[in-house]
Design an enzyme around this catalytic site. Structure first.
Site, mmCIF file in Angstrom:
data_model
loop_
_atom_site.group_PDB
_atom_site.id
_atom_site.type_symbol
_atom_site.label_atom_id
_atom_site.label_comp_id
_atom_site.label_asym_id
_atom_site.label_seq_id
_atom_site.Cartn_x
_atom_site.Cartn_y
_atom_site.Cartn_z
ATOM 1 N N ASP A 1 0.826 -1.215 0.000
ATOM 2 C CA ASP A 1 0.000 0.000 0.000
ATOM 3 C C ASP A 1 0.857 1.260 0.000
ATOM 4 O OD1 ASP A 1 -2.310 -1.664 0.321
ATOM 5 O OD2 ASP A 1 -1.810 -1.828 2.440
ATOM 6 N N SER B 1 2.517 6.852 0.746
ATOM 7 C CA SER B 1 1.649 5.984 1.548
ATOM 8 C C SER B 1 0.238 6.131 1.002
ATOM 9 C CB SER B 1 1.683 6.376 3.029
ATOM 10 O OG SER B 1 0.735 5.622 3.754
ATOM 11 N N ARG B 2 -0.316 5.038 0.481
ATOM 12 C CA ARG B 2 -1.606 5.117 -0.190
ATOM 13 C C ARG B 2 -2.787 4.985 0.770
ATOM 14 N NH1 ARG B 2 1.232 1.208 -3.401
ATOM 15 N NH2 ARG B 2 2.316 2.224 -5.105
ATOM 16 N N VAL B 3 -2.503 4.672 2.023
ATOM 17 C CA VAL B 3 -3.600 4.412 2.968
ATOM 18 C C VAL B 3 -3.476 5.242 4.232
ATOM 19 C CG1 VAL B 3 -4.742 2.650 4.365
ATOM 20 C CG2 VAL B 3 -3.869 2.054 2.106
#
Length: 509
Positions: A346, A371-373
């Site tokens: 992620d 950071s995708r989350v």
């Protein structure tokens, strides 16, 4: 004499009746036992004939007590990877199937211990008191069993928490060249859980024994080792144990997640794990694919990392956060294993050799990291003060490169360069010195309001450790508010900056 004869006869009848009862419980039917023979042993692989009923990944037991794992099943033979030293396994030795997959002990008895991938203690301590034994290969939670990532994982590393925040249940790859500080960031994250409720599992795959010892000693010296599990599979261990280590570590961590607790697992590192998988695959004659890795290498790591998740409330709301580590060659992120792992996880924290050589620690490349989350789980106060930091810093790095080449005038962009240098100094952080969220917010608030503009980078470094006691004295209510996840009004941010200003003006910086 007649009485004695009767007593002796009664005793004999009772003994006979007791013998008959015991015979009734004995299974006297014929029993078939299947066993195979070792045809050859080399490089940690045993080729076995016979055992037609053995299943894939079944645990095998050799005549001398050594254990193995059925890795490939051919029409007339089995290729088994040895889980113990090969010195006791020879051609002609008998092998039998156990009917079981590999299981490892789980439970609180593992906390504070150093174990091998089969759960056997290697720290010289007493035997493990296990709660249960679970398979190393377990299915990942289904989509319906997962919940949104909404709680932060506080690493204590300012550049990570402010720019690439992590959430509980996230998978964040730490990637970079050799000796750029990848393990240091992961250990800082483990050490910062000293005052949190997270259980930490550190899995070392293919590392030197001395490097593993240093990592364990660092956690013992600065963290809470009594809430950590160390799974060690050094480069000297059998390839089968190195291959098994990440799966065993995940199973040990999942025990706590499934109880509604929170766990963090570090895999150090998956590049060596992939190399071990390639070695075993080529030895068992699987066809090589790209860069000689077998075709299932993506599935291997995908099914491993998919086990990290935050569970839905009906399942206890536990979480398992994964920080896998991968190594690149000459910063090549487009190589096979790095691209695989980047697409599975992620987000990634990319460490740069050039920054490391320039003494920027941690050497995080803010342009390539993402950071995708976790940003959704970042505490509101930290999100408020870190909004423009990443953009300003990226612009500074680009501008600095041009000024180094004489591309633009220094005087024209002096303010941008000055601010960028202060951002770099603020984001620099020595190892094993985690910052609380309140300390991070105060530092960034001071940076945003220009409090640090008059300080040299060395003065900012000297100021950092003095912020926590100053905040506890002058703004303990704001510290509590930040830790509780509350938003800060502009006046509160100014008050935090003023605490830092007071330190600067009093000469403590």
């Amino acid at each position: 004499m007649t009485g004695d004869a009767h007593a002796s006869q009664d005793l004999g009848e009772r003994w006979l009746e007791h013998g008959r009862e015991r015979l009734k419980s004995v299974d006297l039917a014929p029993r078939a036992e299947t066993f195979g023979l070792v045809e050859e042993v080399a490089d940690g692989i045993a080729r076995i004939s016979g055992l037609p009923d053995v299943r894939l990944n079944e645990q095998l037991r050799f005549e001398g007590g050594e254990m193995g794992l059925a890795l490939t099943l051919d029409a007339d033979s089995i290729s088994a990877v040895l889980l113990d030293e090969a010195t006791g396994v020879e051609a002609g030795m008998r092998v039998s199937g156990t009917g079981e997959v590999v299981r490892v002990p789980v439970g609180n008895g593992l906390l504070g211990r150093v174990v091998d991938p089969l759960g056997r203690p290697v720290d010289g301590g007493p035997p493990i008191v296990e709660t249960d034994r679970l398979p190393v290969e377990r299915p990942a939670p289904a989509i319906i069993e997962r919940d949104l990532v909404s709680q932060p994982v506080e690493t204590g590393v300012l550049v990570v928490d402010s720019l690439f925040a992590l959430g509980r249940g996230q998978r964040e790859l730490i990637i970079g060249d050799r000796a750029t500080g990848k393990t240091s960031i992961a250990l800082d994250a483990i050490i910062n859980q000293k005052h949190s409720d997270m259980i930490c599992v550190y899995v070392a795959v293919g590392q030197r024994a001395t490097a593993i010892e240093r990592a364990i000693e660092a956690v013992k010296a600065h963290g809470a080792p009594e809430r950590c599990i160390f799974v060690a599979a050094s480069a000297a261990e059998a390839p089968g144990l190195q291959w098994l280590a990440p799966f065993a570590g995940f199973t040990m961590a999942e025990y706590f997640r499934d109880k509604g607790q929170h766990a963090l697992i570090v895999i150090d590192d998956l590049t060596r794990h992939a190399a071990t998988h390639r070695e075993l695959a080529l030895l068992t004659r699987e066809p090589p694919g790209r860069e000689a890795y077998p075709g299932d290498i993506f599935y291997l790591h995908a099914r491993l990392l998919e086990r990290a998740a935050r569970l839905a409330p009906e399942l206890g709301s536990g979480s398992l956060t994964a920080l896998p580590i991968a190594e690149t060659d000459a910063g090549n992120l487009s190589a096979y294993i790095p691209t695989n792992l980047i697409s599975i996880t992620d987000g990634q924290i990319v460490l740069d050799t050039r920054l490391f050589a320039a003494n920027q620690r941690p050497a995080v490349d803010v342009g390539l990291s993402v950071s995708r989350v976790g940003g959704k789980a970042q505490k509101p106060a930290l999100r408020q003060v870190s909004g423009r930091i990443r953009l300003d810093y990226a612009q500074f790095l680009e501008l600095e490169m041009f000024t180094r080449l004489g591309g633009v005038s220094d005087t024209r962009f002096k303010d941008t360069l000055t601010r960028g240098e202060r951002i770099r100094a603020v984001l620099s952080q020595p190892r094993f010195t985690p910052l609380r969220q309140a300390d991070q917010v105060a530092l960034l608030a001071a940076l945003n309001t220009g409090v640090l503009d008059t300080l040299t980078p060395e003065a900012i470094a000297a100021l950092r450790p003095r912020i926590a006691p100053a905040l506890d004295d002058a703004a303990s209510d704001l510290v509590a508010a930040i830790e509780a996840g509350e938003k800060l009004e502009f006046a509160a941010q100014t008050r935090l900056a003023d605490v830092v200003r007071t330190l600067v003006e009093s000469g403590h910086g």
